[in-house]
Design a protein around this motif. Structure first.
Motif, PDB file in Angstrom:
ATOM      1  N   LEU A  88      27.904 -31.154  -2.536  1.00 15.64           N
ATOM      2  CA  LEU A  88      26.894 -32.195  -2.698  1.00 15.64           C
ATOM      3  C   LEU A  88      27.256 -33.404  -1.826  1.00 15.64           C
ATOM      4  O   LEU A  88      27.505 -34.497  -2.308  1.00 15.64           O
ATOM      5  CB  LEU A  88      26.784 -32.605  -4.166  1.00 15.64           C
ATOM      6  N   THR A  89      27.229 -33.203  -0.525  1.00 20.72           N
ATOM      7  CA  THR A  89      27.717 -34.233   0.393  1.00 20.72           C
ATOM      8  C   THR A  89      26.878 -35.505   0.370  1.00 20.72           C
ATOM      9  O   THR A  89      27.394 -36.577   0.658  1.00 20.72           O
ATOM     10  CB  THR A  89      27.773 -33.693   1.831  1.00 20.72           C
ATOM     11  N   GLU A  90      25.618 -35.414   0.023  1.00 26.17           N
ATOM     12  CA  GLU A  90      24.743 -36.589   0.027  1.00 26.17           C
ATOM     13  C   GLU A  90      24.558 -37.190  -1.362  1.00 26.17           C
ATOM     14  O   GLU A  90      23.734 -38.083  -1.543  1.00 26.17           O
ATOM     15  CB  GLU A  90      23.383 -36.235   0.624  1.00 26.17           C
ATOM     16  N   ILE A  91      25.313 -36.728  -2.334  1.00 25.97           N
ATOM     17  CA  ILE A  91      25.162 -37.210  -3.706  1.00 25.97           C
ATOM     18  C   ILE A  91      25.471 -38.706  -3.774  1.00 25.97           C
ATOM     19  O   ILE A  91      26.409 -39.182  -3.154  1.00 25.97           O
ATOM     20  CB  ILE A  91      26.038 -36.396  -4.694  1.00 25.97           C
ATOM     21  N   GLN A  92      24.633 -39.435  -4.484  1.00 26.34           N
ATOM     22  CA  GLN A  92      24.821 -40.866  -4.677  1.00 26.34           C
ATOM     23  C   GLN A  92      25.114 -41.186  -6.142  1.00 26.34           C
ATOM     24  O   GLN A  92      25.822 -42.131  -6.433  1.00 26.34           O
ATOM     25  CB  GLN A  92      23.568 -41.625  -4.247  1.00 26.34           C
ATOM     26  N   VAL A  93      24.542 -40.397  -7.030  1.00 24.80           N
ATOM     27  CA  VAL A  93      24.752 -40.579  -8.459  1.00 24.80           C
ATOM     28  C   VAL A  93      25.072 -39.214  -9.054  1.00 24.80           C
ATOM     29  O   VAL A  93      24.259 -38.290  -8.942  1.00 24.80           O
ATOM     30  CB  VAL A  93      23.507 -41.174  -9.153  1.00 24.80           C
ATOM     31  N   LEU A  94      26.246 -39.082  -9.647  1.00 19.90           N
ATOM     32  CA  LEU A  94      26.640 -37.854 -10.324  1.00 19.90           C
ATOM     33  C   LEU A  94      27.100 -38.221 -11.726  1.00 19.90           C
ATOM     34  O   LEU A  94      28.125 -38.880 -11.896  1.00 19.90           O
ATOM     35  CB  LEU A  94      27.762 -37.138  -9.561  1.00 19.90           C
ATOM     36  N   ASP A  95      26.297 -37.831 -12.708  1.00 23.04           N
ATOM     37  CA  ASP A  95      26.570 -38.175 -14.106  1.00 23.04           C
ATOM     38  C   ASP A  95      26.710 -36.885 -14.907  1.00 23.04           C
ATOM     39  O   ASP A  95      25.725 -36.196 -15.161  1.00 23.04           O
ATOM     40  CB  ASP A  95      25.433 -39.030 -14.661  1.00 23.04           C
ATOM     41  N   ILE A  96      27.940 -36.582 -15.274  1.00 25.42           N
ATOM     42  CA  ILE A  96      28.207 -35.400 -16.112  1.00 25.42           C
ATOM     43  C   ILE A  96      28.805 -35.833 -17.444  1.00 25.42           C
ATOM     44  O   ILE A  96      29.481 -35.060 -18.112  1.00 25.42           O
ATOM     45  CB  ILE A  96      29.133 -34.402 -15.395  1.00 25.42           C
ATOM     46  N   SER A  97      28.552 -37.059 -17.836  1.00 24.33           N
ATOM     47  CA  SER A  97      29.162 -37.626 -19.037  1.00 24.33           C
ATOM     48  C   SER A  97      28.680 -36.951 -20.305  1.00 24.33           C
ATOM     49  O   SER A  97      27.643 -36.287 -20.324  1.00 24.33           O
ATOM     50  CB  SER A  97      28.864 -39.125 -19.113  1.00 24.33           C
TER      51      SER A  97
ATOM     52  N   LEU B 159      36.344 -34.561  -4.010  1.00 29.40           N
ATOM     53  CA  LEU B 159      35.429 -35.693  -4.116  1.00 29.40           C
ATOM     54  C   LEU B 159      35.230 -36.404  -2.785  1.00 29.40           C
ATOM     55  O   LEU B 159      34.196 -37.014  -2.554  1.00 29.40           O
ATOM     56  CB  LEU B 159      35.935 -36.695  -5.156  1.00 29.40           C
ATOM     57  N   ASN B 160      36.220 -36.315  -1.908  1.00 35.64           N
ATOM     58  CA  ASN B 160      36.071 -36.956  -0.607  1.00 35.64           C
ATOM     59  C   ASN B 160      35.028 -36.257   0.269  1.00 35.64           C
ATOM     60  O   ASN B 160      34.717 -36.751   1.339  1.00 35.64           O
ATOM     61  CB  ASN B 160      37.418 -37.095   0.112  1.00 35.64           C
ATOM     62  N   ASN B 161      34.464 -35.140  -0.191  1.00 35.45           N
ATOM     63  CA  ASN B 161      33.344 -34.506   0.505  1.00 35.45           C
ATOM     64  C   ASN B 161      32.040 -35.275   0.302  1.00 35.45           C
ATOM     65  O   ASN B 161      31.080 -35.056   1.011  1.00 35.45           O
ATOM     66  CB  ASN B 161      33.119 -33.073   0.007  1.00 35.45           C
ATOM     67  N   PHE B 162      32.000 -36.155  -0.693  1.00 34.91           N
ATOM     68  CA  PHE B 162      30.800 -36.928  -0.982  1.00 34.91           C
ATOM     69  C   PHE B 162      30.660 -38.009   0.087  1.00 34.91           C
ATOM     70  O   PHE B 162      30.957 -39.176  -0.130  1.00 34.91           O
ATOM     71  CB  PHE B 162      30.866 -37.554  -2.369  1.00 34.91           C
ATOM     72  N   SER B 163      30.156 -37.614   1.254  1.00 30.34           N
ATOM     73  CA  SER B 163      30.140 -38.526   2.400  1.00 30.34           C
ATOM     74  C   SER B 163      29.276 -39.756   2.163  1.00 30.34           C
ATOM     75  O   SER B 163      29.573 -40.822   2.693  1.00 30.34           O
ATOM     76  CB  SER B 163      29.689 -37.786   3.663  1.00 30.34           C
ATOM     77  N   SER B 164      28.233 -39.655   1.351  1.00 31.59           N
ATOM     78  CA  SER B 164      27.404 -40.839   1.105  1.00 31.59           C
ATOM     79  C   SER B 164      28.150 -41.891   0.287  1.00 31.59           C
ATOM     80  O   SER B 164      27.773 -43.056   0.291  1.00 31.59           O
ATOM     81  CB  SER B 164      26.105 -40.456   0.401  1.00 31.59           C
ATOM     82  N   MET B 165      29.220 -41.496  -0.390  1.00 30.25           N
ATOM     83  CA  MET B 165      30.033 -42.444  -1.159  1.00 30.25           C
ATOM     84  C   MET B 165      31.270 -42.887  -0.385  1.00 30.25           C
ATOM     85  O   MET B 165      31.992 -43.762  -0.829  1.00 30.25           O
ATOM     86  CB  MET B 165      30.488 -41.813  -2.478  1.00 30.25           C
ATOM     87  N   SER B 166      31.498 -42.268   0.764  1.00 26.83           N
ATOM     88  CA  SER B 166      32.716 -42.531   1.527  1.00 26.83           C
ATOM     89  C   SER B 166      32.565 -43.649   2.546  1.00 26.83           C
ATOM     90  O   SER B 166      33.505 -43.950   3.262  1.00 26.83           O
ATOM     91  CB  SER B 166      33.161 -41.263   2.260  1.00 26.83           C
ATOM     92  N   ILE B 167      31.377 -44.227   2.630  1.00 27.43           N
ATOM     93  CA  ILE B 167      31.156 -45.335   3.556  1.00 27.43           C
ATOM     94  C   ILE B 167      30.462 -46.469   2.819  1.00 27.43           C
ATOM     95  O   ILE B 167      29.663 -46.241   1.912  1.00 27.43           O
ATOM     96  CB  ILE B 167      30.310 -44.910   4.777  1.00 27.43           C
ATOM     97  N   LYS B 168      30.802 -47.670   3.207  1.00 19.76           N
ATOM     98  CA  LYS B 168      30.107 -48.824   2.650  1.00 19.76           C
ATOM     99  C   LYS B 168      28.772 -48.941   3.372  1.00 19.76           C
ATOM    100  O   LYS B 168      28.704 -48.751   4.584  1.00 19.76           O
ATOM    101  CB  LYS B 168      30.929 -50.082   2.836  1.00 19.76           C
ATOM    102  N   PRO B 169      27.711 -49.238   2.634  1.00 17.25           N
ATOM    103  CA  PRO B 169      26.399 -49.327   3.278  1.00 17.25           C
ATOM    104  C   PRO B 169      26.370 -50.427   4.338  1.00 17.25           C
ATOM    105  O   PRO B 169      26.828 -51.533   4.108  1.00 17.25           O
ATOM    106  CB  PRO B 169      25.454 -49.667   2.125  1.00 17.25           C
ATOM    107  N   ASP B 170      25.837 -50.095   5.500  1.00 22.45           N
ATOM    108  CA  ASP B 170      25.609 -51.055   6.569  1.00 22.45           C
ATOM    109  C   ASP B 170      24.349 -51.837   6.214  1.00 22.45           C
ATOM    110  O   ASP B 170      23.315 -51.252   5.900  1.00 22.45           O
ATOM    111  CB  ASP B 170      25.441 -50.286   7.890  1.00 22.45           C
ATOM    112  N   ALA B 171      24.396 -53.147   6.263  1.00 24.57           N
ATOM    113  CA  ALA B 171      23.276 -53.988   5.815  1.00 24.57           C
ATOM    114  C   ALA B 171      21.987 -53.672   6.576  1.00 24.57           C
ATOM    115  O   ALA B 171      20.911 -53.602   5.981  1.00 24.57           O
ATOM    116  CB  ALA B 171      23.645 -55.455   5.967  1.00 24.57           C
ATOM    117  N   THR B 172      22.056 -53.442   7.885  1.00 22.27           N
ATOM    118  CA  THR B 172      20.861 -53.152   8.672  1.00 22.27           C
ATOM    119  C   THR B 172      20.287 -51.801   8.297  1.00 22.27           C
ATOM    120  O   THR B 172      19.079 -51.663   8.074  1.00 22.27           O
ATOM    121  CB  THR B 172      21.196 -53.161  10.182  1.00 22.27           C
ATOM    122  N   LYS B 173      21.150 -50.784   8.196  1.00 27.95           N
ATOM    123  CA  LYS B 173      20.674 -49.454   7.817  1.00 27.95           C
ATOM    124  C   LYS B 173      20.111 -49.475   6.404  1.00 27.95           C
ATOM    125  O   LYS B 173      19.120 -48.815   6.111  1.00 27.95           O
ATOM    126  CB  LYS B 173      21.817 -48.442   7.915  1.00 27.95           C
ATOM    127  N   LEU B 174      20.743 -50.237   5.535  1.00 35.58           N
ATOM    128  CA  LEU B 174      20.281 -50.332   4.157  1.00 35.58           C
ATOM    129  C   LEU B 174      18.894 -50.956   4.101  1.00 35.58           C
ATOM    130  O   LEU B 174      18.010 -50.472   3.398  1.00 35.58           O
ATOM    131  CB  LEU B 174      21.269 -51.150   3.337  1.00 35.58           C
TER     132      LEU B 174
END
Length: 140
Positions: A25-34, A46-61
């Motif tokens: 799930l490389t693009e996962i942003q929210v994973l709730d298995i609680s 968990l380091n495969n979750f690339s969308s969580m591995s970078i801080k959002p760039d303000a312009t791209k955001l």
């Protein structure tokens, strides 16, 4: 399911080890298995979750928030500081892992410290042992 952004499976009485397929799930942003009965250890992938591995760039955001992709997003209800909170317009901004209230054991994998884009992390209510990874302070 590689492009899945939100997966909420809380309170379903799921049990057994976490499937290693969550590593895809490389693009996962929210994973709730609680609030389940998952056991075993937290996967090191968990380091495969690339969308969580970078801080959002303000312009791209800003471009993302204006895009039709974001405008068509659904909402999600997440547990945050003991309260269920509904996220809709902010959903694209969230990077959230909730593994709380399971039977997970072992140590917190150091790979979790590579998720520098995380906004929320809840591991409470498990049977985790050992030290907290030294670099956990990298997470804002």
């Amino acid at each position: 399911m590689r492009y899945l952004a939100v997966l909420s499976m809380k309170s379903n009485n799921f049990y057994g080890s976490l499937p290693l397929s969550i590593c895809h799930l490389t693009e996962i942003q929210v994973l709730d298995i609680s609030r389940n009965k998952f056991s075993g250890t937290i996967p090191k992938c968990l380091n495969n979750f690339s969308s969580m591995s970078i801080k959002p760039d303000a312009t791209k955001l800003d471009n993302f928030l204006r895009s039709s992709v974001f405008q068509n997003r659904e909402s999600a209800q997440l547990m945050w500081k003991g309260k269920d909170t509904m996220y809709d317009k902010q959903l694209g901004l969230l990077r959230f892992l909730d593994f709380s209230s399971n039977n997970l054991g072992g140590e917190i994998p150091p790979e979790i410290t590579s998720l520098v884009g995380l906004i929320g992390l809840n591991l409470s209510g498990n049977n985790l042992v050992g030290p907290i990874p030294h670099d956990i302070g990298r997470l804002d």
